[in-house]
Design an enzyme around this catalytic site. Structure first.
Site, PDB file in Angstrom:
ATOM      1  N   ALA A   7       0.932  -1.049  -0.108  1.00 10.96           N
ATOM      2  CA  ALA A   7       0.163   0.139   0.085  1.00 10.96           C
ATOM      3  C   ALA A   7       0.978   1.030   0.015  1.00 10.96           C
ATOM      4  O   ALA A   7       0.521   2.210  -0.809  1.00 10.96           O
ATOM      5  CB  ALA A   7      -0.978  -0.125   1.090  1.00 10.96           C
ATOM      6  N   GLU A  27      10.429   3.933   5.333  1.00 13.94           N
ATOM      7  CA  GLU A  27      10.450   2.401   5.308  1.00 13.94           C
ATOM      8  C   GLU A  27      11.606   1.864   6.197  1.00 13.94           C
ATOM      9  O   GLU A  27      12.807   2.164   6.189  1.00 13.94           O
ATOM     10  CB  GLU A  27      10.584   1.959   3.820  1.00 13.94           C
ATOM     11  CG  GLU A  27      10.798   0.224   3.746  1.00 13.94           C
ATOM     12  CD  GLU A  27       9.628  -0.589   4.211  1.00 13.94           C
ATOM     13  OE1 GLU A  27       8.679  -0.315   4.209  1.00 13.94           O
ATOM     14  OE2 GLU A  27      10.110  -1.467   4.986  1.00 13.94           O
ATOM     15  N   ALA A  28      11.056   0.716   7.008  1.00 12.73           N
ATOM     16  CA  ALA A  28      12.142   0.139   7.819  1.00 12.73           C
ATOM     17  C   ALA A  28      12.857  -0.778   7.316  1.00 12.73           C
ATOM     18  O   ALA A  28      14.208  -0.949   7.672  1.00 12.73           O
ATOM     19  CB  ALA A  28      11.300  -0.792   9.006  1.00 12.73           C
ATOM     20  N   TRP A  56      11.135  -9.415   8.830  1.00 11.65           N
ATOM     21  CA  TRP A  56      11.178  -9.109  10.337  1.00 11.65           C
ATOM     22  C   TRP A  56      11.702 -10.060  10.815  1.00 11.65           C
ATOM     23  O   TRP A  56      10.998 -11.458  11.130  1.00 11.65           O
ATOM     24  CB  TRP A  56       9.914  -8.682  10.792  1.00 11.65           C
ATOM     25  CG  TRP A  56       9.359  -7.328  10.130  1.00 11.65           C
ATOM     26  CD1 TRP A  56       8.655  -7.407   9.208  1.00 11.65           C
ATOM     27  CD2 TRP A  56       9.545  -6.116  10.870  1.00 11.65           C
ATOM     28  NE1 TRP A  56       8.507  -5.797   8.905  1.00 11.65           N
ATOM     29  CE2 TRP A  56       8.915  -5.182   9.826  1.00 11.65           C
ATOM     30  CE3 TRP A  56      10.489  -5.614  11.811  1.00 11.65           C
ATOM     31  CZ2 TRP A  56       8.983  -3.729   9.890  1.00 11.65           C
ATOM     32  CZ3 TRP A  56      10.414  -4.248  11.915  1.00 11.65           C
ATOM     33  CH2 TRP A  56      10.007  -3.158  11.166  1.00 11.65           C
ATOM     34  N   ASN A  84       6.394 -11.775  -2.058  1.00  9.72           N
ATOM     35  CA  ASN A  84       5.275 -12.833  -1.972  1.00  9.72           C
ATOM     36  C   ASN A  84       5.304 -13.828  -3.389  1.00  9.72           C
ATOM     37  O   ASN A  84       6.026 -13.595  -4.148  1.00  9.72           O
ATOM     38  CB  ASN A  84       3.922 -11.852  -1.705  1.00  9.72           C
ATOM     39  CG  ASN A  84       3.515 -11.475  -3.056  1.00  9.72           C
ATOM     40  OD1 ASN A  84       3.953 -11.520  -4.084  1.00  9.72           O
ATOM     41  ND2 ASN A  84       2.655 -10.113  -2.812  1.00  9.72           N
ATOM     42  N   VAL A 214       9.858   3.389  12.290  1.00  5.21           N
ATOM     43  CA  VAL A 214       9.279   4.666  13.254  1.00  5.21           C
ATOM     44  C   VAL A 214       8.722   3.819  14.686  1.00  5.21           C
ATOM     45  O   VAL A 214       8.015   2.690  14.379  1.00  5.21           O
ATOM     46  CB  VAL A 214       7.987   4.882  12.323  1.00  5.21           C
ATOM     47  CG1 VAL A 214       7.016   5.802  13.090  1.00  5.21           C
ATOM     48  CG2 VAL A 214       8.268   5.654  11.095  1.00  5.21           C
ATOM     49  N   HIS A 482      -1.307 -13.710   4.861  1.00  8.68           N
ATOM     50  CA  HIS A 482      -2.356 -12.632   4.433  1.00  8.68           C
ATOM     51  C   HIS A 482      -2.927 -12.147   5.448  1.00  8.68           C
ATOM     52  O   HIS A 482      -4.513 -12.093   5.868  1.00  8.68           O
ATOM     53  CB  HIS A 482      -3.463 -13.530   3.587  1.00  8.68           C
ATOM     54  CG  HIS A 482      -2.945 -14.051   2.493  1.00  8.68           C
ATOM     55  ND1 HIS A 482      -3.908 -15.085   1.677  1.00  8.68           N
ATOM     56  CD2 HIS A 482      -1.806 -13.913   1.568  1.00  8.68           C
ATOM     57  CE1 HIS A 482      -3.016 -15.307   0.671  1.00  8.68           C
ATOM     58  NE2 HIS A 482      -1.973 -14.755   0.534  1.00  8.68           N
ATOM     59  N   ALA A 510      -3.475  -3.288   4.510  1.00  7.67           N
ATOM     60  CA  ALA A 510      -4.270  -4.386   4.586  1.00  7.67           C
ATOM     61  C   ALA A 510      -5.090  -4.491   6.124  1.00  7.67           C
ATOM     62  O   ALA A 510      -5.973  -5.306   6.372  1.00  7.67           O
ATOM     63  CB  ALA A 510      -3.517  -5.709   4.710  1.00  7.67           C
ATOM     64  N   ASN A 522      -2.976  -9.101  -1.831  1.00  7.67           N
ATOM     65  CA  ASN A 522      -1.999  -8.140  -2.276  1.00  7.67           C
ATOM     66  C   ASN A 522      -2.793  -7.249  -3.276  1.00  7.67           C
ATOM     67  O   ASN A 522      -2.804  -6.172  -2.902  1.00  7.67           O
ATOM     68  CB  ASN A 522      -0.797  -9.066  -3.055  1.00  7.67           C
ATOM     69  CG  ASN A 522       0.112  -7.632  -3.300  1.00  7.67           C
ATOM     70  OD1 ASN A 522       0.581  -6.836  -2.275  1.00  7.67           O
ATOM     71  ND2 ASN A 522       0.561  -7.609  -4.459  1.00  7.67           N
TER      72      ASN A 522
END
Ligand SMILES: Cc1cc2nc3c(=O)[nH]c(=O)nc-3n(C[C@H](O)[C@H](O)[C@H](O)COP(=O)(O)OP(=O)(O)OC[C@H]3O[C@@H](n4cnc5c(N)ncnc54)[C@H](O)[C@@H]3O)c2cc1C
Length: 540
Positions: A7, A27-28, A56, A84, A214, A482, A510, A522
């Site tokens: 997104a 973005e991490a 992660w 994905n 963040v 998902h 999502a 997605n």
């Protein structure tokens, strides 16, 4: 903007198309610079899934049991779309009726279809259902390209009266199909590739900061004023959280937005008491009945991509909606030589009724949230998976499948399989040796399959004992990657994704999906980002 995933990348691109809007995307994970994306990400087989550095590392979840298990969620620009399986199925029209009933006013099928069209250029179909000039290519493998296992399953299904559905993203129909994929014949197309290319990155009003985690949102007098990244503060007129369905609720809760009792117990100052944050967690439960493929049924090495075929059908279980089940027909189990000998019927429950939670384990931003799916806790969910296993067994018992498969066995994502599949030279060699052995004498193959490849209960044992089957499903069913629903429209955000009770703050990813779609998530996530970009622009 927090999170540049499926997104977030779309939103950053669309919102910065207006020169007056300054966009900062945090973005991490790592960047995937245009033309220099990692080879594993570009590959149109999902090799990226096997590369731990894109995920992660400390995220653990509970599916149906007390055991904490690993659950891959992307930490890389493009998010899930960079790692994905590239399946590009749309939610079904009836899914959006359920959204509206849950409080997502305005998200009807008629309202979302233009955005499903806008995001794609369909390489196979040009009609009123499809877009022809959107950023994401969507294509299917022709039936004559399907490898032997998929062909055999298709022949069986045909004999049993199932229709071939040429376009699963067209008018709703059950049947078997060539699965639409978001890639070209050459490579994956993530949202980072499609929406954040060279030209977009030249915009002076767009800044992309990667490796930027963040920690929390700054909130003053019920207004979001920006975010904090490792003691640095970024101020913003409007803050958008697109950190995905597990991390978006965590960011909100760390910032004081969430269920009062839970946050107070962790010593977090309450900004807004919102019970729905972290509730309503959903995913599609999945297990596989895998098989050893005879050489005539294996996927040729030249066909890298998974040439996916699938069956969509009604479970027929009372109280369940139609088209609620999906069986992916996988002709290749993994990237290595052993994986090429394994096929699977991947049994997916596409309209689960069980609901789970995401809660904070600590107020320390470095600690991952606690995730409990309560998978198969609703009897209808368990019953449908039981029936799906029995259907898969029937398929394997057919003469069509006897021609192409040796043994079949029940399995699911597990730590063992994950370790065997991690990208490494050692695993490549180990798998190559295993593949040679499995192609040896049948007795050796059976022993290896039962004791080394997939130790555990046999399919015959499960079929003979309903309670063993139910308990195996509870032990082994996992999510399908998902997750949705944890900042739902109607309970956490309004239909324009504004967080209730806080000004200047939206969640768009999502997590806002109130009821999971009967499709991989997605495309629906990209669609909702496209639609929200338009709505934000229209609001000025
Ligand atoms: C292994 C896997 C396979 C899948 N296969 C398919 C498939 O074949 N077809 C399909 O339709 N769907 C598939 N999905 C699901 C699909 O990719 C997701 O539904 C979709 O990516 C969700 O998009 P999102 O924007 O909500 O979250 P994501 O795409 O996960 O993006 C969230 C982003 O936010 C970043 N982030 C999180 N927290 C922070 C923070 N605090 N600070 C900064 N950044 C942060 C993350 O690093 C990530 O990049 C799969 C997902 C996975 C993980």
């Amino acid at each position: 903007m927090v999170g540049g995933g499926s997104a977030g990348a779309v939103l950053a691109s669309r919102l910065s198309a207006r020169p007056a809007t300054r966009v900062l995307l945090l973005e991490a994970g790592a960047d995937t610079p245009p033309g220099r994306e990692p080879a594993e990400v570009r590959d149109n087989y999902y090799t990226a899934f096997y590369e731990p550095r894109f995920f992660w590392p400390d995220l653990r979840v509970h599916f149906a049991t007390a055991n904490a298990r690993r659950y891959e969620q992307a930490r890389i620009l493009g998010g899930g779309s960079s790692v994905n399986a590239m399946i590009a199925l749309r939610g079904l029209p009836g899914d959006f009726d359920e959204w509206i009933a849950a409080g997502a006013a305005g998200w009807s099928w008629d309202a979302v279809l233009p955005y499903f069209r806008k995001l794609e250029h369909d390489l196979d179909f040009a009609n009123e259902w499809h877009g022809s000039d959107g950023p994401i290519p969507v294509r299917r493998h022709r039936r004559d390209q399907w490898p032997g296992f998929s062909q055999a399953v298709a022949r069986y299904l045909e004999r049993k009266g199932w229709a071939f559905v040429a376009d699963m993203n067209g008018p709703v129909a059950n049947g078997y199909c060539a699965v639409p994929m978001a890639n070209t014949a050459e490579q994956r197309v993530s949202t980072a590739m499609a929406y954040l290319g060279e030209e977009v990155r030249k915009r002076p009003n767009l800044t992309i900061l990667t490796d930027a985690y963040v920690e929390r949102i700054s909130i003053e007098n019920n207004r979001a004023t920006g975010v904090q990244v490792d003691k640095k503060v970024f101020n913003a007129r409007e803050t958008i959280i697109s950190a995905g369905a597990l991390h978006s609720p965590a960011v909100l809760m760390r910032s004081g937005i969430g269920p009062r009792a839970q946050l107070e117990a962790l010593g977090i100052e309450i900004k807004t008491d919102l019970a729905g944050v972290g509730a309503n967690l959903q995913d599609h439960p999945v297990v596989s009945i895998a098989c050893h493929l005879k050489p005539n049924a294996r996927q040729a090495e030249s066909l890298r991509a998974a040439a996916n075929a699938a069956l969509r059908y009604d479970s027929g279980v009372p109280g369940c909606t139609g088209s609620d089940m999906y069986i992916a027909i996988a002709n290749k189990g993994s990237w290595h030589a052993l994986g090429r000998q394994l096929g699977a019927l991947v049994l997916c429950l596409y309209k689960p009724y069980s609901r789970g939670t995401v809660s904070l384990a600590s107020k320390d931003p470095q600690v991952e949230p606690e995730v409990r799916f309560n998978m198969l806790s609703d009897e209808r969910d368990l019953e449908r998976m039981v029936r799906a296993v029995r259907l898969a067994a029937q398929i394997y018992a057919s003469p069509e499948l006897a021609e192409v498969t040796n043994e079949s066995f029940p399995t699911s994502f597990s730590e063992r399989v994950r370790n065997l599949n991690a990208l490494s030279r050692t695993n490549q060699l180990r798998a190559a040796a295993g593949a040679v052995a499995l192609d040896g004498p049948a007795a050796l193959r059976r022993w290896l399959l039962a004791n080394v490849v997939n130790p555990g209960v046999s399919l015959a044992a499960l079929l003979a004992d309903e309670s063993a089957l139910r308990s195996w499903l509870k032990q082994r069913a996992t999510g399908f990657y998902h997750p949705v629903g944890t900042c739902s429209m109607g309970s956490v955000v309004d239909a324009d994704c504004r967080v209730m009770g806080v000004e200047g703050l939206r969640v768009i990813d999502a997590s806002i999906v109130p009821v999971i779609t009967r499709a991989n998530t997605n495309l629906t996530t990209i669609m909702l980002a496209e639609r929200m970009a338009d709505r934000i622009a229209a609001a000025g």
